[in-house]
Design a protein around this motif. Structure first.
Motif, PDB file in Angstrom:
ATOM      1  N   GLY A 105      45.342 -60.482 -33.917  1.00  0.00           N
ATOM      2  CA  GLY A 105      44.322 -60.304 -32.760  1.00  0.00           C
ATOM      3  C   GLY A 105      44.820 -59.981 -31.482  1.00  0.00           C
ATOM      4  N   VAL A 106      43.999 -59.380 -30.814  1.00  0.00           N
ATOM      5  CA  VAL A 106      44.204 -58.650 -29.313  1.00  0.00           C
ATOM      6  C   VAL A 106      43.106 -59.372 -28.544  1.00  0.00           C
ATOM      7  CG1 VAL A 106      44.958 -57.105 -27.749  1.00  0.00           C
ATOM      8  CG2 VAL A 106      45.915 -56.981 -30.170  1.00  0.00           C
ATOM      9  N   THR A 107      43.399 -59.949 -27.344  1.00  0.00           N
ATOM     10  CA  THR A 107      42.361 -60.057 -26.417  1.00  0.00           C
ATOM     11  C   THR A 107      42.972 -59.397 -24.819  1.00  0.00           C
ATOM     12  OG1 THR A 107      43.287 -62.268 -25.710  1.00  0.00           O
ATOM     13  CG2 THR A 107      41.581 -62.073 -27.365  1.00  0.00           C
ATOM     14  N   GLY A 108      41.922 -59.303 -24.145  1.00  0.00           N
ATOM     15  CA  GLY A 108      42.317 -58.583 -22.910  1.00  0.00           C
ATOM     16  C   GLY A 108      41.215 -59.289 -22.039  1.00  0.00           C
ATOM     17  N   ASN A 109      41.867 -59.011 -20.657  1.00  0.00           N
ATOM     18  CA  ASN A 109      40.836 -59.294 -19.354  1.00  0.00           C
ATOM     19  C   ASN A 109      41.228 -58.630 -18.263  1.00  0.00           C
ATOM     20  OD1 ASN A 109      39.449 -61.994 -20.120  1.00  0.00           O
ATOM     21  ND2 ASN A 109      41.574 -62.835 -20.556  1.00  0.00           N
ATOM     22  N   ILE A 110      40.234 -58.114 -17.643  1.00  0.00           N
ATOM     23  CA  ILE A 110      40.153 -57.276 -16.300  1.00  0.00           C
ATOM     24  C   ILE A 110      39.474 -57.877 -15.161  1.00  0.00           C
ATOM     25  CG2 ILE A 110      39.904 -55.036 -15.192  1.00  0.00           C
ATOM     26  CD1 ILE A 110      40.222 -53.888 -17.976  1.00  0.00           C
ATOM     27  N   ALA A 111      40.125 -58.199 -14.057  1.00  0.00           N
ATOM     28  CA  ALA A 111      39.354 -58.552 -12.839  1.00  0.00           C
ATOM     29  C   ALA A 111      39.564 -57.718 -11.583  1.00  0.00           C
ATOM     30  CB  ALA A 111      39.642 -60.026 -12.727  1.00  0.00           C
ATOM     31  N   GLY A 112      38.775 -57.723 -10.940  1.00  0.00           N
ATOM     32  CA  GLY A 112      38.972 -56.875  -9.510  1.00  0.00           C
ATOM     33  C   GLY A 112      37.828 -57.091  -8.368  1.00  0.00           C
ATOM     34  N   GLY A 113      38.258 -56.418  -7.447  1.00  0.00           N
ATOM     35  CA  GLY A 113      37.062 -56.408  -6.464  1.00  0.00           C
ATOM     36  C   GLY A 113      37.111 -57.393  -5.237  1.00  0.00           C
ATOM     37  N   GLY A 114      37.871 -58.365  -5.445  1.00  0.00           N
ATOM     38  CA  GLY A 114      38.147 -59.452  -4.292  1.00  0.00           C
ATOM     39  C   GLY A 114      38.933 -59.067  -3.173  1.00  0.00           C
ATOM     40  N   THR A 115      39.137 -59.606  -2.148  1.00  0.00           N
ATOM     41  CA  THR A 115      39.940 -59.413  -1.051  1.00  0.00           C
ATOM     42  C   THR A 115      40.774 -60.969  -0.571  1.00  0.00           C
ATOM     43  OG1 THR A 115      38.248 -59.771   0.432  1.00  0.00           O
ATOM     44  CG2 THR A 115      38.717 -57.684   0.014  1.00  0.00           C
ATOM     45  N   ASP A 116      41.962 -60.872  -0.138  1.00  0.00           N
ATOM     46  CA  ASP A 116      42.647 -61.943   0.342  1.00  0.00           C
ATOM     47  C   ASP A 116      42.327 -62.017   1.748  1.00  0.00           C
ATOM     48  OD1 ASP A 116      43.952 -60.135   1.560  1.00  0.00           O
ATOM     49  OD2 ASP A 116      45.713 -60.630   0.806  1.00  0.00           O
TER      50      ASP A 116
END
Length: 459
Positions: A105-116
């Motif tokens: 099996g394969v799982t994936g996650n993508i996150a974005g759009g935040g700022t430091d």
């Protein structure tokens, strides 16, 4: 990420224990022997060359019968259900067999759009790869797959058994309709003779040579004959409806071609018990049931032994800030899993005892089927032989009655006997015709039952 280390001493101990348990493998499981001694030949079967009985109805040389049976076999709903059961069993086999292969099996996650805190945009990506495999060192999963495969074979045998039964049932209704129609024709003949006899008796009564009770007695016979017709007609209609339903049709507006007569073929010769038992689907289903029970018992016994498996976990990740190069990492781990039951409150042993009893039951059921099959064949041969002898005797009696009619007609023309003697002799012939027709139908039923007992009707 944490890694669990196993001491070498524990690993060696587990390996040695595995070897000891493997030496005491539960898969050398004996099957209880059959208690039935199969005879070398049937007592009632005639010697000769065995013929192909997969389509035994062809031996009747009745195209209408062949068409009705084969059309019914194509459209019968019980056969459709049986084919679905086979597909269900095959799907279950595939699912069971899949446990022998690795699972990936394969799982994936993508996150974005935040700022430091410096107002830099960031995004991240990660994926995980997992794989596992049950080594099945002691064959438990293989035994489960074999049991599922045996269930497929059992369902296929059930399909053949249903096909045999439907062909025999259609033929029984078909020949029954022929018999009933002939008996209706005989009722018409008997009514004509009785009406003639009544007219003759009325003339004698007018001449003072007969009594009123003689006429009344003939009226009773005529009325009784008329009462038989609705029952016979109803039986014909019911048989036609049964054939229609077996062929997947509605019972209304039944249109089925029935020939006037089917000639009963000779009883099959050259059949041996071993051949019949190998041909009969119910015996094959019982054998498959034993095989399935045996492998389920093996699988249950394997629960006493340790289980081993391999698991792999792999991952990869990346974080990117706007204006800066990204950061990434990857890692993986492989693990050997093992499980050995220590305390199950008797569940494992109870399961083994349950499957062991089911295996013994399957063998006992197989023996019962063997005895039933042998008895059915002997009884069917005996029934066919008895009807053959009875037909011969009735045919001789009928020939004698026909001679008596000729004699009576001669005596009547010579003035020595009355017309009543001639009519009563003809009525006696009609009675014997009726007995012969019914006996022929019983002979046909015995023949159909014989083909069924021999395992004919499928290929």
């Amino acid at each position: 990420m944490k890694l669990t280390f196993i001491k070498k001493t524990s690993l060696y101990s587990g390996f040695i224990a595995t070897l000891i348990l493997a030496a005491c493998s539960p898969f050398k499981t004996p099957v209880p022997p059959s208690q039935v001694a199969v005879p070398s030949q049937f007592a009632q079967a005639a010697a000769g060359q065995a013929s192909d009985i997969s389509k035994w109805w062809l031996a009747w040389n009745d195209p209408a019968l062949t068409k009705v049976i084969e059309d019914t076999l194509k459209a019968n709903l019980d056969l459709r259900i049986a084919r679905d059961h086979i597909q269900e069993a095959k799907s279950n086999f595939k699912m069971t067999k899949s446990s022998l292969s690795p699972t990936i099996g394969v799982t994936g996650n993508i996150a974005g759009g935040g700022t430091d805190s410096r107002n830099r945009y960031l995004n991240s990506f990660s994926n995980d790869f997992t794989a596992s495999w049950d080594a099945d060192l002691f064959g438990a999963r293989h035994a489960d797959a074999k049991a599922a495969k045996a269930e497929v074979l059992g369902q296929e045998a059930q399909l053949h058994q249903i096909q045999m039964a439907i062909a025999a049932e259609v033929a029984s209704y078909y020949t029954g309709i022929q018999c009933l129609r002939k008996r209706l024709a005989l009722i018409d003949q008997r009514l004509i003779l009785l009406e003639n006899l009544k007219s003759y008796t009325q003339a004698r009564f007018n001449a003072g040579q007969a009594t009123l009770s003689d006429i009344k007695g003939l009226d009773v016979q005529i009325n009784i004959l008329h009462s038989y017709r609705p029952d016979l007609e109803s039986a014909i209609a019911a048989s036609l409806r049964h054939i229609a339903i077996l062929g997947g049709k509605t019972p209304e507006n039944v249109e089925i071609a029935i020939s006037s007569e089917s000639v009963t073929p000779p009883a099959p010769a050259g059949e041996l018990p071993s051949t019949v038992l190998n041909r009969r689907p119910d015996i094959a289903a019982a054998e498959a049931n034993i095989n399935a029970a045996l492998n389920r018992l093996k699988s249950a016994k394997a629960d006493l032994l340790p289980r081993f498996g391999l698991q792999f976990f792999g991952g990869d990740g990346r974080i990117r800030f706007s204006g800066l190069s990204g950061f990434s990492n990857s890692g993986g781990i492989m693990a050997l899993t093992a499980y050995l039951p220590i305390f199950t409150a008797g569940r494992v042993h109870a399961h083994i005892a349950l499957e062991d009893a089911k295996l013994d039951e399957a063998v006992a059921f197989y023996d019962k089927k063997l005895l039933s099959a042998l008895t059915e064949v002997e009884n069917a041969y005996q029934a066919r032989s008895s009807q053959d002898k009875r037909i011969m005797q009735l045919s001789q009696a009928l020939a004698t009655t026909e001679q008596n009619i000729t004699v009576e007609q001669g005596l009547y023309q010579g003035g020595k006997h009355t017309l009543q003697n001639v009519l009563e002799t003809k009525l006696d012939k009609v009675d014997k015709d009726d007995s012969l027709i019914q006996t022929i139908q019983q002979q046909q039923m015995a023949t159909i039952n014989l083909y069924y007992a021999l395992g004919g009707g499928w290929s």
